[in-house]
Design a protein around this motif. Structure first.
Motif, mmCIF file in Angstrom:
data_model
loop_
_atom_site.group_PDB
_atom_site.id
_atom_site.type_symbol
_atom_site.label_atom_id
_atom_site.label_comp_id
_atom_site.label_asym_id
_atom_site.label_seq_id
_atom_site.Cartn_x
_atom_site.Cartn_y
_atom_site.Cartn_z
ATOM 1 N N UNK A 140 2.683 7.472 -1.005
ATOM 2 C CA UNK A 140 2.011 8.734 -0.678
ATOM 3 C C UNK A 140 0.493 8.538 -0.644
ATOM 4 N N UNK A 141 -0.024 7.773 -1.589
ATOM 5 C CA UNK A 141 -1.467 7.478 -1.591
ATOM 6 C C UNK A 141 -1.843 6.678 -0.342
ATOM 7 N N UNK A 142 -1.001 5.715 0.011
ATOM 8 C CA UNK A 142 -1.256 4.899 1.202
ATOM 9 C C UNK A 142 -1.248 5.774 2.455
ATOM 10 N N UNK A 143 -0.296 6.695 2.535
ATOM 11 C CA UNK A 143 -0.226 7.578 3.700
ATOM 12 C C UNK A 143 -1.450 8.466 3.795
ATOM 13 N N UNK A 144 -1.922 8.940 2.633
ATOM 14 C CA UNK A 144 -3.120 9.788 2.630
ATOM 15 C C UNK A 144 -4.325 9.014 3.153
ATOM 16 N N UNK A 145 -4.449 7.749 2.752
ATOM 17 C CA UNK A 145 -5.550 6.915 3.238
ATOM 18 C C UNK A 145 -5.395 6.630 4.727
ATOM 19 N N UNK A 146 -4.142 6.426 5.153
ATOM 20 C CA UNK A 146 -3.891 6.131 6.564
ATOM 21 C C UNK A 146 -4.330 7.289 7.455
ATOM 22 N N UNK A 147 -4.114 8.507 6.977
ATOM 23 C CA UNK A 147 -4.496 9.688 7.748
ATOM 24 C C UNK A 147 -6.010 9.832 7.815
ATOM 25 N N UNK A 148 -6.680 9.630 6.692
ATOM 26 C CA UNK A 148 -8.131 9.842 6.644
ATOM 27 C C UNK A 148 -8.916 8.674 7.228
ATOM 28 N N UNK A 149 -8.447 7.446 7.018
ATOM 29 C CA UNK A 149 -9.195 6.266 7.457
ATOM 30 C C UNK A 149 -8.719 5.723 8.802
ATOM 31 N N UNK A 150 -7.499 6.089 9.188
ATOM 32 C CA UNK A 150 -6.914 5.665 10.467
ATOM 33 C C UNK A 150 -6.918 4.146 10.638
ATOM 34 N N UNK A 151 -6.703 3.421 9.542
ATOM 35 C CA UNK A 151 -6.689 1.959 9.596
ATOM 36 C C UNK A 151 -5.264 1.407 9.683
ATOM 37 N N UNK A 152 -4.281 2.213 9.330
ATOM 38 C CA UNK A 152 -2.900 1.767 9.384
ATOM 39 C C UNK A 152 -1.994 2.967 9.636
ATOM 40 N N UNK A 153 -0.788 2.679 10.104
ATOM 41 C CA UNK A 153 0.160 3.746 10.395
ATOM 42 C C UNK A 153 0.792 4.251 9.093
ATOM 43 N N UNK A 154 0.920 5.567 8.944
ATOM 44 C CA UNK A 154 1.595 6.081 7.753
ATOM 45 C C UNK A 154 3.081 5.745 7.775
#
Length: 207
Positions: A104-118
């Protein structure tokens, strides 16, 4: 991220469903049997508890637990099986909760930073989803059902089980009715992969 609990009896094909979800829908898999197996390796917490209770006679020459010997001890002994489960299940659940939090933390970062797919789906594959208390962690619980004659054929061919052993295993598992009463979705896996894929696609697209 949708969290899917995946359950079914031995020979139902849970792993086939899990593989389809992973390979075709980019799901992250948590297989509780694999975690429990790792926790029973020499030096791990479950290992220490198991050896302290069952004794060193369950160990092989290299000090690892002889899983066949341990299985034979608990197979028809409900009290000892419950004790064994108490040494592993709580630790496995703690691992699963940590993994959910991490994703969930990784997905939150993926959404805000757009560096990886959630991660779109997290699949918890376990034979003891209800008994071990995973229901509360899941958005949906899927039950993989199979006709008994097909289940028997699979277990005879893939694992070399005798019919007597299969019936003894099934006797110790939840019934189809109990499984069905505790799930949201029933998938039928009688061997036709195309039909199985169609069911999964419908469930994911419709939801």
């Amino acid at each position: 991220m949708k969290i899917i609990g995946l359950m079914g009896g031995v020979g139902s094909g849970k792993s086939t469903v899990a593989d389809i979800l992973k390979e075709e829908y980019h799901a992250h898999l948590i297989i509780t049997d694999d975690i429990a197996r790792d926790l029973c390796n020499k030096g791990q917490e479950s290992y220490n508890r198991i050896v302290a209770y069952f004794g060193r006679e369950i160990l092989k020459e290299d000090g690892e637990i002889d899983r066949n010997k341990l299985s034979g001890i608990v197979f028809n002994n409900e009290e000892k099986l419950k004790k064994l489960n108490s040494f592993t299940h709580p630790l496995v659940k703690e691992y699963v909760i940590r993994e959910i939090t991490m994703l969930k933390d990784r997905n939150a970062r993926a959404v805000t930073e757009e560096k990886e797919e959630p991660v779109p789906y997290l699949v918890i594959e376990t034979a003891l989803l209800i008994d071990a208390g995973y229901r509360e962690l899941c958005d949906e619980v899927w039950y993989v059902a199979v006709d008994e004659n097909i289940r028997k054929e699979r277990l005879i061919k893939s694992r070399g089980y005798t019919e007597e052993k299969i019936m003894a295993i099934l006797k110790n598992q939840m019934s189809d009715t109990d499984f069905s009463d505790n799930c949201d979705i029933i998938l039928y896996n009688n061997g036709n992969l195309s039909i199985l894929r169609e069911q999964i696609q419908f469930l994911l697209v419709s939801n």
